[in-house]
Scaffold this motif. Structure first.
Motif, short mmCIF file in Angstrom:
data_model
loop_
_atom_site.label_atom_id
_atom_site.label_comp_id
_atom_site.label_asym_id
_atom_site.label_seq_id
_atom_site.Cartn_x
_atom_site.Cartn_y
_atom_site.Cartn_z
N SER A 17 -6.32 11.41 17.81
CA SER A 17 -6.45 10.59 17.50
C SER A 17 -4.92 9.86 17.14
O SER A 17 -4.57 10.37 17.23
N ASN A 18 -5.63 8.45 16.82
CA ASN A 18 -4.11 7.31 17.00
C ASN A 18 -4.09 7.08 15.59
O ASN A 18 -3.28 6.28 15.12
N VAL A 19 -4.83 7.21 14.55
CA VAL A 19 -4.89 7.54 13.08
C VAL A 19 -4.03 7.83 11.97
O VAL A 19 -4.80 9.61 11.89
N PHE A 20 -2.59 8.10 11.10
CA PHE A 20 -2.13 8.63 11.01
C PHE A 20 -2.11 8.10 9.19
O PHE A 20 -1.93 7.15 9.88
N TYR A 21 -2.09 9.25 8.84
CA TYR A 21 -2.24 8.61 7.30
C TYR A 21 -0.28 9.54 7.07
O TYR A 21 -0.24 8.65 5.80
N SER A 22 -0.36 10.03 6.49
CA SER A 22 0.66 11.16 6.45
C SER A 22 2.00 11.44 7.31
O SER A 22 1.34 12.28 8.31
N ALA A 23 3.22 12.05 6.77
CA ALA A 23 4.35 13.14 7.20
C ALA A 23 5.03 13.10 6.67
O ALA A 23 5.17 12.70 5.43
N ALA A 24 5.62 14.29 6.19
CA ALA A 24 6.91 15.22 6.21
C ALA A 24 7.55 15.55 7.42
O ALA A 24 7.09 16.22 8.10
N THR A 55 0.62 -1.24 0.12
CA THR A 55 0.21 -0.09 -0.26
C THR A 55 0.92 1.13 -0.12
O THR A 55 0.65 2.35 -0.58
N ALA A 56 2.13 1.59 0.25
CA ALA A 56 3.11 2.36 0.09
C ALA A 56 4.35 2.00 0.22
O ALA A 56 4.91 0.83 0.86
N LEU A 57 5.27 2.74 -0.09
CA LEU A 57 6.60 2.77 -0.77
C LEU A 57 7.14 3.83 0.08
O LEU A 57 6.55 4.87 -0.13
N GLY A 58 8.73 3.54 0.58
CA GLY A 58 9.61 4.56 1.35
C GLY A 58 10.67 4.64 0.99
O GLY A 58 11.18 2.88 1.00
N TYR A 59 11.69 5.28 1.04
CA TYR A 59 13.14 5.07 0.58
C TYR A 59 13.68 6.70 1.47
O TYR A 59 13.59 7.04 0.96
N SER A 60 15.17 5.48 2.01
CA SER A 60 15.70 6.14 2.85
C SER A 60 17.25 6.24 2.22
O SER A 60 17.80 5.95 1.91
N LYS A 61 16.93 7.61 1.52
CA LYS A 61 18.92 8.25 0.70
C LYS A 61 20.17 8.13 1.84
O LYS A 61 20.51 7.61 1.23
N LEU A 62 19.63 7.97 3.09
CA LEU A 62 20.91 8.19 3.62
C LEU A 62 21.16 6.98 4.56
O LEU A 62 22.29 6.07 4.38
N ARG A 117 -0.93 -1.49 10.00
CA ARG A 117 -1.15 -0.92 8.93
C ARG A 117 -0.76 -0.07 8.53
O ARG A 117 -1.80 0.43 8.99
N PRO A 118 0.44 -0.53 8.07
CA PRO A 118 1.27 1.12 7.87
C PRO A 118 0.70 1.97 6.90
O PRO A 118 0.10 1.13 5.12
N HIS A 119 0.25 3.17 6.57
CA HIS A 119 0.14 4.26 5.76
C HIS A 119 1.19 4.76 4.38
O HIS A 119 0.57 4.90 3.81
N ASN A 120 1.78 5.02 5.77
CA ASN A 120 2.50 5.38 4.26
C ASN A 120 4.29 6.09 5.28
O ASN A 120 3.90 5.40 7.06
N PHE A 121 5.44 6.51 4.96
CA PHE A 121 6.44 6.79 5.24
C PHE A 121 6.61 8.34 5.06
O PHE A 121 6.54 9.19 4.50
#
Length: 520
Positions: free
Chosen positions: A375-382, A284-291, A329-333
């Motif tokens: 809320s404890n339901v988080f969809y996004s972060a930056a 459902t989601a992908l993330g990439y850490s360059k460091l 059940r993760p939503h994002n990174f």
């Protein structure tokens, strides 16, 4: 199939549910592009932070701030957005262009409502002007696609229902979109035309253009393609660099290192084809850490009983995977330096040791207003600099984090609601109110002065139900922080459906009254 239905339920809850932004019988409507201290929605689907510019994709359109969230410009009910929801956002660093995908609920035969894509929008001047791109669809005769030496049959996707964009990524001169019914598509002319991108079928772990192939490009089977492929149901896409793209489907993670070729080669990683696999094939989601050069994936359970929910990560390009946060059940990174932040239904998890241990923030309380993000339901972060933005299903939070600390610093909480017209006005939202799903918020003003405030609830016969707060010290203005009711009586039981009244006493002023409709 039940997991795919569940994803659509989650999507409805995240994108199409707007009850948190309602006044009693009066949606926040007729808004124009405007400046505000808050975004117009409490459901924050995705966040992009670039320097001091923060873009939000929400259930009420796009919001943007150019000063780290102190002020917001909102585009709900403006051209070309109307009242459509945002299903995905992305930023093209090559051209400095912001993109978003829109969607709405559409009724189909039998009265069922399903999500439908309404196209993409982009701006090159920070929202001063917008350009629209129609939702990509096929013609009836678009029933073949060329891949290397192969001419493959391909199901024409001629409608927008269930054909909406879940994710957007960019490589040089190319826009990639992930859709369910439409599969993986890319455009090299700013969305004027789209090419269907061929991924491996379920029974192959890789494809190259020189292979001899015989399968039908389709997410589901039917009269045209007798067999559908889970790997053609696409939910996430991520560009790691100029030539490497990752694609998450219902059958695993697909990777190409020659994304700019006319026919990219692909290798697939899933729970069944590796010694150290991902936990589940539903990505459902992908993330990439360059460091840390680490791929992170939200790996939900798909159809194999041996699969399970969790977060899978790989530091060797996908050859081997480790799993953490079992059963989440993760939503994002998001990432602060090399520290991953994983957004789930149970909080925003953060790790400082590569996923071995995780830390949740303590209570998120606005340092100035005292407003809680409950809320404890988080969809996004930056993350940008020492600022961390967290998007939930019931508000946005910003942390200006202390140097060298973890989840410590100055919190600011944004709760979207319509400002009061005067200090004598009160209202509550969402209204109608469903106690088992949300908290009722009371909006009132003490005119900027410290006052003792009491809020009590009564039933339709004006019999006492409970006291929300009693003689609590409050200082609020017409945009002040709300108080909350959990929908329970003095005995701790949820109240039954019906009409209720609230009474707000502010200092020695005459009490103010309002009505609540409880529907569960």
């Amino acid at each position: 199939m039940k997991n795919f239905i569940f994803l659509f339920i989650i999507f409805y809850q995240a994108v199409f549910s707007q009850v948190a932004d309602y006044k009693l019988g009066n949606e926040l409507s007729n808004l124009e592009k405007s400046n505000s201290l808050n975004p117009t929605s409490n459901t924050i689907i995705d966040i992009i932070a670039i320097g001091d510019t923060i873009w939000l994709g929400t259930s009420r359109g796009i919001s943007v701030s150019f000063d780290h969230g102190e002020n917001w410009t909102n585009f709900y009910e403006t051209s070309p957005f109307g009242n459509d929801n945002i299903s995905a956002i992305g930023y093209d660093n090559y051209t400095r262009t912001f993109w978003c995908a829109t969607a709405k609920s559409q009724e189909v035969t039998g009265g069922q409502k399903l999500p439908a894509g309404t196209g993409l929008k982009y701006t090159t001047d920070f929202g001063n002007t917008w350009n629209s791109v129609p939702q990509p669809v096929d013609g009836q005769n678009d029933n073949q696609v060329q891949y290397g030496i192969n001419t493959l049959s391909a199901l024409p996707v001629t409608v927008t229902v269930q054909n909406l964009c879940y994710d957007i990524a960019f490589t040089p001169n190319t826009i990639w979109i992930a859709t369910f019914a439409g599969g993986l598509r890319r455009s090299t002319d700013n969305g004027q035309t789209w090419q269907r991108v061929v991924l491996p079928p379920d029974n192959k772990n890789s494809i190259v253009p020189t292979d001899t192939l015989d399968f039908c490009l389709a997410p589901v089977g039917g009269s045209f393609c007798s067999v559908g492929n889970l790997n053609h149901r696409v939910f996430s896409v991520l560009a790691v660099n100029d030539s490497t793209v990752l694609v998450g489907t219902a059958n695993g993670i697909n990777k190409t290192t020659n994304a700019n070729d006319a026919n990219p080669s692909w290798v697939k990683f899933n729970h069944q084809n590796q010694d150290n696999p991902i936990s589940g094939n539903f990505i459902t989601a992908l993330g990439y850490s360059k460091l840390s050069n680490t791929i992170w994936a939200s790996t939900w359970k798909a159809e194999d009983p041996d699969e399970f929910y969790g977060v899978s990560f790989s530091s060797d390009g996908g050859l081997n995977w480790q799993t953490t946060l079992y059963d989440e059940r993760p939503h994002n990174f998001a990432f602060k330096f090399a520290q991953p932040i994983v957004l789930t239904d149970n909080g925003a998890f953060r790790s400082t040791d590569g996923g071995q241990t995780w830390i949740l923030p303590n209570s998120i309380i606005d340092n100035q207003t005292g407003a809680h993000l409950r809320s404890n339901v988080f969809y996004s972060a930056a993350v940008t600099g020492n600022y961390i933005f967290l998007g939930s299903d019931d508000g946005l939070a910003r942390l200006r984090e202390n140097f060298g600390s973890l989840w410590e610093g100055e919190w600011k909480v944004y709760l979207a609601s319509q400002p009061l017209n005067s200090a004598e006005e009160v209202y509550c939202y969402p209204n109608p109110f469903s106690p088992r799903q949300e908290l009722l918020k009371f909006r009132y003003s003490t005119n900027g002065q410290e006052e003792k405030v009491t809020i009590r609830i009564f039933d339709f016969g004006f019999n006492y139900v409970t006291t929300v707060i009693q003689n609590a010290s409050r200082i609020t203005d017409i945009e002040g922080a709300p108080d909350f009711w959990d929908g329970k009586d003095d005995n701790g039981n949820f109240v039954p459906n019906g009409v209720y009244f609230y009474r707000i006493e502010i200092g020695d002023k005459d009490p103010l009254f309002g009505k609540i409709l409880v529907l569960q």
